[in-house]
Design an enzyme around this catalytic site. Structure first.
Site, PDB file in Angstrom:
ATOM      1  N   LYS A 131       1.180  -0.922   0.031  1.00  0.00           N
ATOM      2  CA  LYS A 131       0.198  -0.312  -0.138  1.00  0.00           C
ATOM      3  C   LYS A 131       1.337   1.378   0.152  1.00  0.00           C
ATOM      4  O   LYS A 131       0.761   1.959  -0.865  1.00  0.00           O
ATOM      5  CB  LYS A 131      -0.588   0.010   1.416  1.00  0.00           C
ATOM      6  CG  LYS A 131      -1.350   1.905   1.439  1.00  0.00           C
ATOM      7  CD  LYS A 131      -2.420   1.217   2.435  1.00  0.00           C
ATOM      8  CE  LYS A 131      -1.795   1.447   3.598  1.00  0.00           C
ATOM      9  NZ  LYS A 131      -1.710   3.180   4.025  1.00  0.00           N
ATOM     10  N   ASN A 132       1.714   1.099   1.599  1.00  0.00           N
ATOM     11  CA  ASN A 132       2.557   2.533   1.093  1.00  0.00           C
ATOM     12  C   ASN A 132       3.072   2.880  -0.159  1.00  0.00           C
ATOM     13  O   ASN A 132       3.462   4.169   0.032  1.00  0.00           O
ATOM     14  CB  ASN A 132       3.425   2.776   2.503  1.00  0.00           C
ATOM     15  CG  ASN A 132       2.208   3.135   3.645  1.00  0.00           C
ATOM     16  OD1 ASN A 132       0.514   3.211   3.164  1.00  0.00           O
ATOM     17  ND2 ASN A 132       2.541   2.634   4.591  1.00  0.00           N
ATOM     18  N   ASP A 155      -5.889   7.923   9.196  1.00  0.00           N
ATOM     19  CA  ASP A 155      -5.772   6.877  10.492  1.00  0.00           C
ATOM     20  C   ASP A 155      -5.508   8.040  11.468  1.00  0.00           C
ATOM     21  O   ASP A 155      -5.127   9.387  11.666  1.00  0.00           O
ATOM     22  CB  ASP A 155      -4.946   6.031  10.714  1.00  0.00           C
ATOM     23  CG  ASP A 155      -4.899   5.100   9.580  1.00  0.00           C
ATOM     24  OD1 ASP A 155      -6.037   4.868   9.721  1.00  0.00           O
ATOM     25  OD2 ASP A 155      -4.678   4.301   9.287  1.00  0.00           O
ATOM     26  N   ARG A 161      -3.906  10.314   4.245  1.00  0.00           N
ATOM     27  CA  ARG A 161      -3.352  10.613   4.325  1.00  0.00           C
ATOM     28  C   ARG A 161      -2.256  11.434   2.853  1.00  0.00           C
ATOM     29  O   ARG A 161      -2.109  11.802   2.670  1.00  0.00           O
ATOM     30  CB  ARG A 161      -2.163   9.971   5.186  1.00  0.00           C
ATOM     31  CG  ARG A 161      -0.927  10.096   5.676  1.00  0.00           C
ATOM     32  CD  ARG A 161      -1.162  12.082   6.476  1.00  0.00           C
ATOM     33  NE  ARG A 161       0.223  12.365   7.034  1.00  0.00           N
ATOM     34  CZ  ARG A 161       0.639  13.299   7.686  1.00  0.00           C
ATOM     35  NH1 ARG A 161      -0.731  14.235   7.738  1.00  0.00           N
ATOM     36  NH2 ARG A 161       1.356  14.056   7.744  1.00  0.00           N
TER      37      ARG A 161
HETATM   38  N1  EPU Z   1       5.690  15.265  11.354  1.00  0.00           N
HETATM   39  C1  EPU Z   1       5.390  15.918  11.369  1.00  0.00           C
HETATM   40  N2  EPU Z   1       5.562  17.022  10.528  1.00  0.00           N
HETATM   41  C2  EPU Z   1       5.494  16.795   9.614  1.00  0.00           C
HETATM   42  C3  EPU Z   1       5.066  15.468   8.737  1.00  0.00           C
HETATM   43  C4  EPU Z   1       5.185  14.543   9.565  1.00  0.00           C
HETATM   44  O1  EPU Z   1       5.863  16.340  12.545  1.00  0.00           O
HETATM   45  O2  EPU Z   1       5.499  17.489   7.939  1.00  0.00           O
HETATM   46  C5  EPU Z   1       6.192  13.862  12.186  1.00  0.00           C
HETATM   47  C6  EPU Z   1       5.099  12.914  12.210  1.00  0.00           C
HETATM   48  O3  EPU Z   1       3.749  13.622  13.903  1.00  0.00           O
HETATM   49  C7  EPU Z   1       5.108  11.899  13.103  1.00  0.00           C
HETATM   50  C8  EPU Z   1       6.333  11.576  12.729  1.00  0.00           C
HETATM   51  O4  EPU Z   1       6.021  12.511  11.466  1.00  0.00           O
HETATM   52  O5  EPU Z   1       5.519  11.905  14.906  1.00  0.00           O
HETATM   53  C9  EPU Z   1       6.967  10.903  11.427  1.00  0.00           C
HETATM   54  O6  EPU Z   1       5.742  10.514  10.658  1.00  0.00           O
HETATM   55  P1  EPU Z   1       5.796  10.334   9.227  1.00  0.00           P
HETATM   56  O7  EPU Z   1       5.828  11.816   8.146  1.00  0.00           O
HETATM   57  O8  EPU Z   1       6.688   9.312   8.769  1.00  0.00           O
HETATM   58  O9  EPU Z   1       4.378   9.715   8.882  1.00  0.00           O
HETATM   59  P2  EPU Z   1       3.616   9.473   7.805  1.00  0.00           P
HETATM   60  O10 EPU Z   1       4.289   9.603   6.948  1.00  0.00           O
HETATM   61  O11 EPU Z   1       2.209  10.648   7.672  1.00  0.00           O
HETATM   62  C10 EPU Z   1       3.573   7.024   7.067  1.00  0.00           C
HETATM   63  C11 EPU Z   1       2.900   6.199   6.610  1.00  0.00           C
HETATM   64  C12 EPU Z   1       2.130   5.202   7.949  1.00  0.00           C
HETATM   65  C13 EPU Z   1       3.229   5.070   8.748  1.00  0.00           C
HETATM   66  C14 EPU Z   1       3.701   5.928   9.037  1.00  0.00           C
HETATM   67  C15 EPU Z   1       5.274   5.524  10.052  1.00  0.00           C
HETATM   68  C16 EPU Z   1       1.941   6.578   4.523  1.00  0.00           C
HETATM   69  C17 EPU Z   1       0.543   7.109   3.464  1.00  0.00           C
HETATM   70  N3  EPU Z   1       1.884   6.153   5.799  1.00  0.00           N
HETATM   71  O12 EPU Z   1       2.282   7.914   7.544  1.00  0.00           O
HETATM   72  O13 EPU Z   1       0.687   4.555   7.812  1.00  0.00           O
HETATM   73  O14 EPU Z   1       2.897   4.513  10.467  1.00  0.00           O
HETATM   74  O15 EPU Z   1       4.677   6.304   7.668  1.00  0.00           O
HETATM   75  O16 EPU Z   1       5.932   4.882   8.978  1.00  0.00           O
HETATM   76  O17 EPU Z   1       2.678   6.291   4.029  1.00  0.00           O
HETATM   77  C18 EPU Z   1      -0.817   2.642   7.520  1.00  0.00           C
HETATM   78  O18 EPU Z   1       0.243   2.232   6.768  1.00  0.00           O
HETATM   79  O19 EPU Z   1      -1.053   1.669   8.774  1.00  0.00           O
HETATM   80  C19 EPU Z   1      -0.072   4.305   8.327  1.00  0.00           C
HETATM   81  C20 EPU Z   1      -0.253   4.673   9.152  1.00  0.00           C
END
Ligand code: EPU
Length: 420
Positions: free
Chosen positions: A23-24, A117, A93
């Site tokens: 998915k990701n 989520d 997201r």
């Molecule tokens: N963060 C910030 N500012 C930003 C972006 C992120 O402070 O502008 C922080 C977040 O609050 C968090 C940390 O950085 O504490 C890491 O978050 P990240 O940005 O890596 O998460 P994401 O990119 O929003 C993706 C996956 C998630 C997965 C996380 C961590 C996708 C679409 N989503 O989310 O996947 O949990 O990375 O690996 O790629 C899932 O598949 O169930 C899922 C939630």
């Protein structure tokens, strides 16, 4: 319309299960199609809810889509569309990753706040600040971010304060078409990010440092179309491996990349699990004695994935002893343990980032709502462990990440069906 799963627990057999596309990575590969006017073909694109939403978003951005039996062809129909649909963006997201390619290609993007989520605060400051460093200006207008770079994006040096998967991806997707060489530091090295960067190289991008935390991206004027097959989903593979252990069955998890599962296999081996590792499969050997409770701390790749934490927490309810689960990445990702306690688990929340799990516990059936993809899947697995009938409401949330999950579980003897 709300779907629900009805599960009669206590029934599951040894066998095999096939892992679907990741998915990701799928969601970001779809965003990458916005960088080219040429045709892109994706094979084994998982038929999950999030993919459907992003395909609808692509249509609204001028793409023509043909999607049949996991094979997807994406062609350009109209150009210069810069507004990301609000209703669709609120559903996932990954919509935020679309901002990079649109801004780089057309010098402007209108980005609604993304959904996804509810697992804690999910800000997008790394994205907006990154684009500003590349010469864009961001302002808020009627709840949308309007980001403009009329003279085009230019190279910048950007350090991410925290490792972020989607921020690394969005800025890389913008830098490939920016003027000059952009340096991104403290990048995510999750396999899905590495795969996306390799994919961009196939489209003609110039990227150094792939697989490391510093990327050097030299912008080019155009990218070309590609044809490729999706990588397997390591999170789905990890889910099935732990499902086999908690149910004490022998299960061959096929079509996975064991090298992406090192952390989870290491912790599970320490807890007493045994595996036969193949080149693209992991066979979980039937447990002869209970697992020993083993604590984890989630970490960015190659550490223990935050997405597998809920399922590991459930597994620890079946292990012997006390396990501390530490989730530093998201502050809302342990609240689902309350639902597990209502099913008979013995979990104490120390603070929003830490729980202590005491096992083993006999779980009881329950009617329960699925809160997010991974916690939803965890409750579904808990229902398989509990003798008697459970109902999992909000099945669509599980469909966001797991394709036709009930059919794949039925094939290994689970008594589960969907009602809507
Ligand atoms: N963060 C910030 N500012 C930003 C972006 C992120 O402070 O502008 C922080 C977040 O609050 C968090 C940390 O950085 O504490 C890491 O978050 P990240 O940005 O890596 O998460 P994401 O990119 O929003 C993706 C996956 C998630 C997965 C996380 C961590 C996708 C679409 N989503 O989310 O996947 O949990 O990375 O690996 O790629 C899932 O598949 O169930 C899922 C939630």
């Amino acid at each position: 319309m709300n779907d629900r799963f009805i599960i009669n627990g206590g029934q599951i057999q040894s066998g095999e299960i096939q892992v679907q596309g990741a998915k990701n990575f799928a969601l970001k590969a779809l965003a990458a199609t916005l960088l080219t006017d040429q045709s892109c073909q994706i094979d084994k694109l998982p038929e999950i809810y999030d993919v459907r939403v992003l395909l609808d978003l692509l249509k609204k951005l001028g793409k023509k889509i043909s999607y049949h039996k996991q094979n997807c062809v994406i062609d350009q129909e109209k150009s210069d569309l810069v507004k990301i649909d609000k209703d669709l963006a609120h559903k996932v997201r990954a919509s935020v990753v679309f901002a990079g390619p649109i801004l780089a290609k057309y010098g402007q993007v209108i980005l609604p706040h993304p959904g996804g989520d509810v697992i804690g605060r999910r800000p997008i400051d790394f994205f907006t600040k990154g684009f500003e460093k590349m010469g864009a200006q961001a302002k808020s207008e009627q709840g949308d971010f309007v980001i403009q770079a009329p003279a085009g994006l230019k190279a910048a040096e950007i350090f991410f304060p925290k490792i972020s998967v989607t921020a690394t991806e969005a800025l890389a997707l913008a830098a490939v078409l920016a003027k000059g060489t952009t340096i991104l530091k403290n990048c995510s090295i999750e396999p899905e990010v590495t795969q996306l960067l390799n994919h961009l190289v196939k489209m003609g991008a110039q990227i150094q440092g792939i697989g490391t935390s510093t990327l050097s991206i030299k912008g080019v004027s155009k990218l070309k179309g590609v044809k490729f097959t999706m990588m397997p989903d390591r999170l789905e593979a990890g889910t099935f491996i732990m499902m086999a252990l908690m149910n004490k069955i022998n299960l061959k998890v096929k079509n996975c990349q064991p090298e992406h599962l090192e952390a989870v296999l290491e912790y599970l081996t320490r807890a007493g699990a045994k595996f036969k590792i193949g080149s693209n499969s992991v066979e979980v050997l039937r447990l002869k004695k209970p697992l020993q409770a083993t604590g984890i701390q989630t970490h960015e790749y190659p550490g223990f994935a935050t997405d597998l934490q809920p399922i590991y927490t459930l597994l620890m309810t079946q292990a012997q002893g006390l396990a501390m689960i530490h989730e530093p990445i998201f502050e809302g990702r342990l609240f689902f343990t309350d639902a597990l306690n209502r099913m008979g688990a013995d979990i104490i929340m120390c603070d929003p980032h830490r729980v202590l799990v005491a096992g083993p516990s006999q779980l009881r059936p329950k009617n329960i709502e699925s809160p997010d993809i991974r916690a939803g899947m965890t409750l579904l697995l808990a229902a398989i462990l509990a003798q008697g009938q459970s109902v999992i409401e909000n099945a669509q949330i599980i469909d966001r990440g797991y394709e036709k999950i009930e059919q794949r579980l039925q094939a290994i003897g689970v008594d589960i069906h969907r009602v809507n």
